[in-house]
Design a protein around this motif. Structure first.
Motif, PDB file in Angstrom:
ATOM      1  N   TYR A   1       0.896   4.212  -2.835  1.00 29.29           N
ATOM      2  CA  TYR A   1       0.612   5.599  -2.477  1.00 29.29           C
ATOM      3  C   TYR A   1       1.612   6.562  -3.121  1.00 29.29           C
ATOM      4  CZ  TYR A   1      -0.274   9.703   0.442  1.00 29.29           C
ATOM      5  OH  TYR A   1      -0.573  10.976   0.867  1.00 29.29           O
TER       6      TYR A   1
ATOM      7  N   ALA B   1       0.829  -1.209   0.000  1.00 29.44           N
ATOM      8  CA  ALA B   1       0.000   0.000   0.000  1.00 29.44           C
ATOM      9  C   ALA B   1       0.862   1.257   0.000  1.00 29.44           C
ATOM     10  CB  ALA B   1      -0.918  -0.016   1.223  1.00 29.44           C
ATOM     11  N   GLY B   2       1.988   1.202   0.715  1.00 31.70           N
ATOM     12  CA  GLY B   2       2.900   2.346   0.742  1.00 31.70           C
ATOM     13  C   GLY B   2       3.500   2.613  -0.624  1.00 31.70           C
TER      14      GLY B   2
END
Length: 448
Positions: free
Chosen positions: A302, A298-299
């Motif tokens: 992003y 997810a990082g």
């Protein structure tokens, strides 16, 4: 004769099952070595080896065998034959075996034992697992304070063969409360008419039956004791934990910690474990950590714009997050060990964290200096600066995470060994991704 020759002689069922040369050989071997040899055989063949020995020696060898093999062998012989061997076993080993037997095996064995052994076995087997009561033995010698040293020595001579140790004897009052202990050496050196009360040590270390077995083992190691007396809630002596039992506990606890550090459940016998048992011992943690790694993904998603603009950043991503995970694993391992040995207490966390930040900063700067050179040649000075700054911060954060987790788990009354390398690494990886791309975005995007 060697063990190989003995195995060959016993394997040939056309020969006599009790050759004299085999008996002469095994009578000279240590019980632990014989047990290691016997453990390779099926239960019936293992009994053929033990049958070459007198019953008391059989009990010594049997006590060294793995517990699962003891249970299998117990099921392979008549009740009276097993009862004779069990009677010769040490009280604590007898109780351990009893706990591992099936209910049917217990009901078959107990009536064959003498009443004293039967009641003693039931009592020792009744204590909760992992407590002092569960590892203690009732084979201990006691004296009363009013005995002369000469009478005390004679009493010990009469009882020595039936006790685990007589090098330290425990002194009881009329209600069997522990009031002191006396060393055999002091009894020998004291005048023959002196009283036990004159030479005994009154401040005797003791454990209670409900004390954790690991704490008892640590106490034996800390005070360099041959045995530690165990008392009930009224201070009455109910058993002793010997140093060899303490070593077994330390080995068992260390094995459990190693398995936790590896994020897996303990497998008692790795060699004989089934595929499904090994799978079950490891899969739960791995699945949990898979979901934990979603945060890393997810990082990355992003900061997709930053990665698209500076693809060279991806080259350094594994290097940076692995460095944070490695630093965290080191910190966690050191802290788990320190908490387990009592070198560090829960109240020391602020001091330990402060020092760890300083140490991690020094390590991070050193690692950053090394990797920045690669950054300059691979992607230019701007990327090199980002990589160097990220390395310092990621190593500090990883180290702090690894240092804090054992304290947090201890505060929650959980085993700090659960702060395992995979858990620390997963948390550090997610943090490293966020730190790296956050620094890159802040440093590089103004130049776009």
């Amino acid at each position: 004769m060697s063990y190989v020759q003995l195995a060959a002689a016993l394997a040939d069922r056309n020969k006599a099952p009790h050759p004299e040369e085999s008996r002469d050989f095994i009578e000279q071997e240590h019980a632990a070595d014989l047990a290691n040899f016997v453990a390779e055989w099926p239960p019936q063949d293992a009994w053929r080896v033990l049958d070459l020995l007198p019953t008391s020696r059989q009990a010594d060898v049997y006590g060294y065998l793995p517990r699962d093999l003891q249970v299998e062998m117990a099921d392979a012989v008549p009740r009276d034959r097993l009862a004779r061997l069990v009677t010769e076993m040490n009280a604590d080993e007898r109780a351990d075996l009893y706990n591992d037997l099936s209910e049917e095996q217990r009901m078959a064995l107990l009536p064959a034992l003498a009443q004293a052994e039967r009641e003693d076995t039931r009592r020792l087997a009744s204590y909760p697992q992992d407590t002092a009561g569960s590892i203690m033995t009732s084979d201990y010698a006691v004296l009363t304070a009013d005995l002369s040293t000469n009478d005390a020595l004679q009493k010990l001579r009469n009882e020595a063969l039936d006790q685990e140790t007589i090098y330290r004897t425990y002194v009881l009052d009329g209600a069997r409360r522990l009031i002191g202990s006396v060393r055999l050496q002091d009894l020998f050196l004291a005048p023959t008419k002196a009283r036990v009360s004159d030479i005994m040590e009154r401040n005797t270390y003791a454990a209670t039956v409900t004390d954790d077995q690991e704490e008892v083992a640590k106490r034996i190691a800390r005070y360099d004791l041959l045995a530690l007396p165990v008392v009930d809630t009224e201070g009455k002596l109910v058993g002793i934990v010997t140093h060899d039992d303490a070593l077994d506990v330390i080995e068992e606890e260390a094995t459990e910690d190693f398995h936790r550090v590896g994020a897996s459940k303990m497998v008692r016998n790795m060699r004989d474990a089934s595929v499904f048992m090994l799978y079950r011992a490891r899969i739960v943690w791995l699945i949990l950590l898979v979901f934990g790694n979603i945060f890393s993904g997810a990082g990355i998603a992003y900061f997709e714009d930053t990665i698209t603009a500076y693809v060279a950043l991806v080259f350094f991503l594994p290097l940076l997050i692995d460095s944070g995970g490695n630093a965290g694993s080191q910190s966690a391992t050191l802290m788990v060990r320190s908490l387990a040995t009592g070198q560090v207490q829960l109240s020391d966390w602020r001091k330990m964290i402060g020092r760890e930040v300083l140490v991690a900063a020094l390590m991070g700067v050193s690692m950053a200096a090394a990797v920045s050179v690669i950054g300059v040649f691979r992607a230019g000075p701007e990327i090199a600066i980002v990589v160097a700054l990220s390395m310092v911060v990621i190593v500090i954060v990883g180290s702090v995470i690894g240092m804090l987790l054992p304290f947090v788990l201890t505060k929650l009354n959980l085993d700090p060994a659960t702060a395992s390398a995979p858990l620390v690494t997963s948390i550090s990886d997610a943090a490293g991704v966020l730190i790296y791309f956050a620094i890159a975005t802040a440093f590089l995007f103004p130049a776009i």
